[in-house]
Motif scaffolding. Sequence first.
Motif, PDB file in Angstrom:
ATOM      1  N   VAL A   9       0.842  -1.197   0.000  1.00  0.00           N
ATOM      2  CA  VAL A   9       0.000   0.000   0.000  1.00  0.00           C
ATOM      3  C   VAL A   9       0.881   1.252   0.000  1.00  0.00           C
ATOM      4  N   GLY A  10       2.025   1.177   0.660  1.00  0.00           N
ATOM      5  CA  GLY A  10       2.969   2.288   0.630  1.00  0.00           C
ATOM      6  C   GLY A  10       3.521   2.539  -0.765  1.00  0.00           C
ATOM      7  N   ILE A  11       3.733   1.478  -1.526  1.00  0.00           N
ATOM      8  CA  ILE A  11       4.169   1.642  -2.913  1.00  0.00           C
ATOM      9  C   ILE A  11       3.066   2.317  -3.719  1.00  0.00           C
ATOM     10  N   TRP A  12       1.819   1.976  -3.441  1.00  0.00           N
ATOM     11  CA  TRP A  12       0.694   2.654  -4.079  1.00  0.00           C
ATOM     12  C   TRP A  12       0.727   4.154  -3.751  1.00  0.00           C
ATOM     13  N   ALA A  13       1.070   4.492  -2.503  1.00  0.00           N
ATOM     14  CA  ALA A  13       1.157   5.902  -2.104  1.00  0.00           C
ATOM     15  C   ALA A  13       2.298   6.615  -2.815  1.00  0.00           C
ATOM     16  N   ILE A  14       3.348   5.883  -3.165  1.00  0.00           N
ATOM     17  CA  ILE A  14       4.445   6.485  -3.928  1.00  0.00           C
ATOM     18  C   ILE A  14       4.003   6.747  -5.363  1.00  0.00           C
ATOM     19  N   VAL A  15       3.329   5.777  -5.956  1.00  0.00           N
ATOM     20  CA  VAL A  15       2.938   5.883  -7.369  1.00  0.00           C
ATOM     21  C   VAL A  15       1.922   7.006  -7.562  1.00  0.00           C
ATOM     22  N   GLN A  16       0.930   7.083  -6.690  1.00  0.00           N
ATOM     23  CA  GLN A  16      -0.076   8.135  -6.800  1.00  0.00           C
ATOM     24  C   GLN A  16       0.234   9.220  -5.774  1.00  0.00           C
ATOM     25  N   ARG A  17       1.015  10.168  -6.200  1.00  0.00           N
ATOM     26  CA  ARG A  17       1.515  11.202  -5.293  1.00  0.00           C
ATOM     27  C   ARG A  17       0.438  12.109  -4.723  1.00  0.00           C
ATOM     28  N   ASP A  18      -0.660  12.273  -5.427  1.00  0.00           N
ATOM     29  CA  ASP A  18      -1.698  13.192  -4.971  1.00  0.00           C
ATOM     30  C   ASP A  18      -2.862  12.498  -4.281  1.00  0.00           C
ATOM     31  N   SER A  19      -2.794  11.192  -4.134  1.00  0.00           N
ATOM     32  CA  SER A  19      -3.914  10.440  -3.579  1.00  0.00           C
ATOM     33  C   SER A  19      -3.915  10.494  -2.054  1.00  0.00           C
ATOM     34  N   LEU A  20      -4.992  11.022  -1.517  1.00  0.00           N
ATOM     35  CA  LEU A  20      -5.150  11.015  -0.061  1.00  0.00           C
ATOM     36  C   LEU A  20      -5.535   9.638   0.446  1.00  0.00           C
ATOM     37  N   ASP A  21      -6.267   8.879  -0.380  1.00  0.00           N
ATOM     38  CA  ASP A  21      -6.666   7.533   0.031  1.00  0.00           C
ATOM     39  C   ASP A  21      -5.454   6.636   0.234  1.00  0.00           C
ATOM     40  N   ALA A  22      -4.492   6.714  -0.674  1.00  0.00           N
ATOM     41  CA  ALA A  22      -3.312   5.851  -0.580  1.00  0.00           C
ATOM     42  C   ALA A  22      -2.501   6.157   0.675  1.00  0.00           C
ATOM     43  N   ILE A  23      -2.260   7.417   0.936  1.00  0.00           N
ATOM     44  CA  ILE A  23      -1.440   7.767   2.099  1.00  0.00           C
ATOM     45  C   ILE A  23      -2.203   7.513   3.396  1.00  0.00           C
ATOM     46  N   THR A  24      -3.533   7.672   3.369  1.00  0.00           N
ATOM     47  CA  THR A  24      -4.341   7.379   4.561  1.00  0.00           C
ATOM     48  C   THR A  24      -4.336   5.890   4.867  1.00  0.00           C
ATOM     49  N   MET A  25      -4.486   5.080   3.830  1.00  0.00           N
ATOM     50  CA  MET A  25      -4.462   3.628   4.053  1.00  0.00           C
ATOM     51  C   MET A  25      -3.077   3.161   4.507  1.00  0.00           C
ATOM     52  N   PHE A  26      -2.018   3.770   3.974  1.00  0.00           N
ATOM     53  CA  PHE A  26      -0.672   3.401   4.407  1.00  0.00           C
ATOM     54  C   PHE A  26      -0.460   3.774   5.873  1.00  0.00           C
ATOM     55  N   LEU A  27      -0.899   4.960   6.267  1.00  0.00           N
ATOM     56  CA  LEU A  27      -0.766   5.373   7.661  1.00  0.00           C
ATOM     57  C   LEU A  27      -1.581   4.485   8.585  1.00  0.00           C
ATOM     58  N   THR A  28      -2.796   4.154   8.179  1.00  0.00           N
ATOM     59  CA  THR A  28      -3.634   3.263   8.981  1.00  0.00           C
ATOM     60  C   THR A  28      -3.012   1.870   9.094  1.00  0.00           C
ATOM     61  N   GLY A  29      -2.463   1.381   7.984  1.00  0.00           N
ATOM     62  CA  GLY A  29      -1.801   0.080   8.010  1.00  0.00           C
ATOM     63  C   GLY A  29      -0.589   0.067   8.914  1.00  0.00           C
ATOM     64  N   LEU A  30       0.204   1.136   8.888  1.00  0.00           N
ATOM     65  CA  LEU A  30       1.355   1.218   9.791  1.00  0.00           C
ATOM     66  C   LEU A  30       0.911   1.198  11.253  1.00  0.00           C
ATOM     67  N   LEU A  31      -0.147   1.937  11.550  1.00  0.00           N
ATOM     68  CA  LEU A  31      -0.640   1.958  12.929  1.00  0.00           C
ATOM     69  C   LEU A  31      -1.151   0.580  13.363  1.00  0.00           C
ATOM     70  N   LEU A  32      -1.826  -0.120  12.456  1.00  0.00           N
ATOM     71  CA  LEU A  32      -2.316  -1.454  12.798  1.00  0.00           C
ATOM     72  C   LEU A  32      -1.184  -2.466  12.945  1.00  0.00           C
ATOM     73  N   THR A  33      -0.141  -2.347  12.128  1.00  0.00           N
ATOM     74  CA  THR A  33       0.969  -3.289  12.268  1.00  0.00           C
ATOM     75  C   THR A  33       1.774  -3.051  13.534  1.00  0.00           C
ATOM     76  N   VAL A  34       1.698  -1.865  14.097  1.00  0.00           N
ATOM     77  CA  VAL A  34       2.329  -1.669  15.411  1.00  0.00           C
ATOM     78  C   VAL A  34       1.669  -2.606  16.421  1.00  0.00           C
TER      79      VAL A  34
END
Length: 159
Positions: free
Chosen positions: A42-67
């Motif tokens: 999902v973080g790679i998706w956030a890199i590819v789509q630089r303007d996507s708020l959904d991608a960066i939000t899902m990456f941040l949420t995923g990081l918090l859940l993996t903690v």
Amino acid sequence: MELPAVSLKAIILVHWLLTVWGCMNYMLPVSYAWGNFSVLAVGIWAIVQRDSLDAITMFLTGLLLTVLTDIIHISIFYPSREYLSDAKRFSIGMAIFSLLLKPVSCYLVYRMYRERGGECTFNIGVAGAGQDRSSYEPIDQPDAPPQWPSSDKAAQPLY
């Protein structure tokens, strides 16, 4: 103290390397690898789509859940002293280091989220309910039609 600007690519690369090293000895279950590698995807998706708020939000949420899931995996599957070889010690050390680094990564990803235009509006609805009535218009009482021209303004000359 201002943290330096860190690339999303660097965050993903560091966590990918630490996850690979954490999975090296098959001491942690497969769910540890699946959880961490899917969040990195999902973080790679956030890199590819630089303007996507959904991608960066899902990456941040995923990081918090993996903690949370990393804490559970490491605490349950930590080996006893007699089964702890040097390779297992290195592997679990890298998993713990990845876990300790994730809150810093979450903060940096949150800053990237704000740079992309995201807002942190945490409103549970109780504190601010009914406070601001500046834009409130009652619909049950019709207003009197405005008088034209207004009586409080002086008449302007016609040109």
